[in-house]
Design an enzyme around this catalytic site. Structure first.
Site, PDB file in Angstrom:
ATOM      1  N   MET A  12       0.819  -1.212   0.000  1.00  0.00           N
ATOM      2  CA  MET A  12       0.000   0.000   0.000  1.00  0.00           C
ATOM      3  C   MET A  12       0.855   1.264   0.000  1.00  0.00           C
ATOM      4  O   MET A  12       0.653   2.174  -0.809  1.00  0.00           O
ATOM      5  CB  MET A  12      -0.932  -0.028   1.216  1.00  0.00           C
ATOM      6  CG  MET A  12      -1.943   1.080   1.273  1.00  0.00           C
ATOM      7  SD  MET A  12      -3.290   0.731   2.428  1.00  0.00           S
ATOM      8  CE  MET A  12      -2.379   0.433   3.957  1.00  0.00           C
ATOM      9  N   LEU A  13       1.825   1.340   0.896  1.00  0.00           N
ATOM     10  CA  LEU A  13       2.723   2.495   0.919  1.00  0.00           C
ATOM     11  C   LEU A  13       3.679   2.469  -0.253  1.00  0.00           C
ATOM     12  O   LEU A  13       3.932   3.499  -0.884  1.00  0.00           O
ATOM     13  CB  LEU A  13       3.507   2.537   2.231  1.00  0.00           C
ATOM     14  CG  LEU A  13       4.613   3.598   2.307  1.00  0.00           C
ATOM     15  CD1 LEU A  13       4.051   5.004   2.125  1.00  0.00           C
ATOM     16  CD2 LEU A  13       5.382   3.482   3.614  1.00  0.00           C
ATOM     17  N   TRP A  62       7.084  -7.779   7.807  1.00  0.00           N
ATOM     18  CA  TRP A  62       6.078  -8.698   8.332  1.00  0.00           C
ATOM     19  C   TRP A  62       5.047  -7.819   9.030  1.00  0.00           C
ATOM     20  O   TRP A  62       5.346  -7.143  10.007  1.00  0.00           O
ATOM     21  CB  TRP A  62       6.713  -9.662   9.326  1.00  0.00           C
ATOM     22  CG  TRP A  62       5.753 -10.605  10.006  1.00  0.00           C
ATOM     23  CD1 TRP A  62       4.724 -10.279  10.840  1.00  0.00           C
ATOM     24  CD2 TRP A  62       5.746 -12.029   9.919  1.00  0.00           C
ATOM     25  NE1 TRP A  62       4.072 -11.400  11.284  1.00  0.00           N
ATOM     26  CE2 TRP A  62       4.671 -12.500  10.732  1.00  0.00           C
ATOM     27  CE3 TRP A  62       6.524 -12.973   9.256  1.00  0.00           C
ATOM     28  CZ2 TRP A  62       4.381 -13.853  10.888  1.00  0.00           C
ATOM     29  CZ3 TRP A  62       6.235 -14.322   9.414  1.00  0.00           C
ATOM     30  CH2 TRP A  62       5.177 -14.756  10.215  1.00  0.00           C
ATOM     31  N   THR A 102       6.523   1.558  13.578  1.00  0.00           N
ATOM     32  CA  THR A 102       5.137   1.469  14.009  1.00  0.00           C
ATOM     33  C   THR A 102       4.909   1.996  15.413  1.00  0.00           C
ATOM     34  O   THR A 102       5.837   2.031  16.237  1.00  0.00           O
ATOM     35  CB  THR A 102       4.697  -0.012  13.962  1.00  0.00           C
ATOM     36  OG1 THR A 102       3.392  -0.163  14.524  1.00  0.00           O
ATOM     37  CG2 THR A 102       5.647  -0.888  14.763  1.00  0.00           C
ATOM     38  N   TYR A 126       5.126  -8.536  17.352  1.00  0.00           N
ATOM     39  CA  TYR A 126       5.279  -7.636  16.211  1.00  0.00           C
ATOM     40  C   TYR A 126       6.031  -6.374  16.634  1.00  0.00           C
ATOM     41  O   TYR A 126       6.978  -5.944  15.956  1.00  0.00           O
ATOM     42  CB  TYR A 126       3.906  -7.284  15.648  1.00  0.00           C
ATOM     43  CG  TYR A 126       3.917  -6.162  14.640  1.00  0.00           C
ATOM     44  CD1 TYR A 126       4.475  -6.340  13.381  1.00  0.00           C
ATOM     45  CD2 TYR A 126       3.345  -4.926  14.936  1.00  0.00           C
ATOM     46  CE1 TYR A 126       4.483  -5.301  12.451  1.00  0.00           C
ATOM     47  CE2 TYR A 126       3.340  -3.891  14.013  1.00  0.00           C
ATOM     48  CZ  TYR A 126       3.917  -4.091  12.767  1.00  0.00           C
ATOM     49  OH  TYR A 126       3.912  -3.059  11.860  1.00  0.00           O
TER      50      TYR A 126
END
Length: 286
Positions: A12-13, A62, A102, A126
């Protein structure tokens, strides 16, 4: 002219970034997973030598948050160890590296926006894997490494919460959405612009938070999508995170501060609602 290499270019990015760079006339190489497997220790330096970029933007990752709980080592290989090898390869070739990260590196328990210097305390596999990648980049490239943290992404390509809500709104379907998680919906086209601005300005290396300004819950965001789509926002009802248990706990508070942009002389991304208005024609054209 800056030579760019974008990994994970089919995401998407990645697609929005490659589109922006192409539109701006930049010299750019876009590599999807078939073009470059980021975990391949031989292929990565070979790709750098073949394409000779000045800047690498690593969009490969991931991203299966829940699956990482059961497969933490696999997630760490992609988000941590592979990034460390990429950073080392860039450092030995004097290549600038932009590493996407993130909000999950934080514990989600704050009540005010997390600044770039706030101590990381990930609660998920994550988040731990992404933090490992951050640390590797900052250690290997103290003068040429950027860590760009973002959150709540949506765009014209790929899956996202906004895309799902738009589909439900078009069908006039009732939905229940959690109202106890707060964050900053961020359009990938805006994020792509921030990345280019960061590199073009030759900003100081380090951590930057690239999310929209303001904050909202998933419930509030869903209602906004329904309204923009011409559906009745009353079809969206609030619920709690407890109603949707997940293997990986979701942060209750994912609002990031944007102080580092001022020092770089770059404006942060504007309000999330304005961005959603701008993004909506592209979202509807999916």
């Amino acid at each position: 002219m800056t030579r760019w290499l974008v990994t994970g270019a089919a995401g998407m990015l990645g697609r929005d970034l490659t589109s922006l760079l192409t539109g701006e006339g930049e010299q750019m190489t876009a590599l999807d997973r078939a073009g470059l497997e980021i975990t391949d220790p031989v292929a990565v330096p070979a790709a750098l030598d073949r394409h000779r970029p000045d800047v690498v933007v690593n969009c490969a990752a991931w991203t299966a948050v829940d699956d990482a709980e059961a497969h933490e080592d696999a997630a760490l290989e992609v988000n941590g160890r592979a990034v460390a090898r990429l950073a080392a390869a860039c450092a030995s070739r004097q290549i600038t590296l932009v590493q996407l990260s993130t909000d999950y590196v934080f514990d989600g328990a704050a009540r005010r926006p997390y600044g770039e210097s706030h101590p990381a305390a990930p609660r998920t596999a994550y988040g731990r894997s992404k933090l490992a990648g951050e640390r590797a980049v900052l250690a290997a490239l103290p003068d040429d490494g950027y860590v760009v943290r973002t959150a709540w992404l949506y765009g014209a390509h790929g899956t996202s919460f906004v895309a799902t809500m738009l589909s439900r709104a078009r069908a006039a379907s009732p939905v229940s959405v959690v109202d106890d998680q707060r964050g900053q919906p961020t359009w990938t086209a805006d994020l792509a612009g921030q990345i280019r601005a960061l590199v073009t300005a030759r900003a100081r290396a380090g951590i930057y938070h690239a999310t929209s300004s303001g904050e909202v819950t998933w419930f509030g965001l869903a209602r906004e999508v329904y309204a923009l789509a011409g559906a009745d926002p009353a079809l969206v009802s609030p619920t709690s995170s407890a109603a949707y248990p997940r293997p990986a706990p979701r942060p209750a508070y994912s609002v990031l501060g944007h102080e580092a942009w001022a020092a770089a002389g770059i404006s942060p991304i504007g309000n999330w609602r304005d961005a959603l208005d701008r993004a909506f024609p592209a979202m509807c054209a999916r």
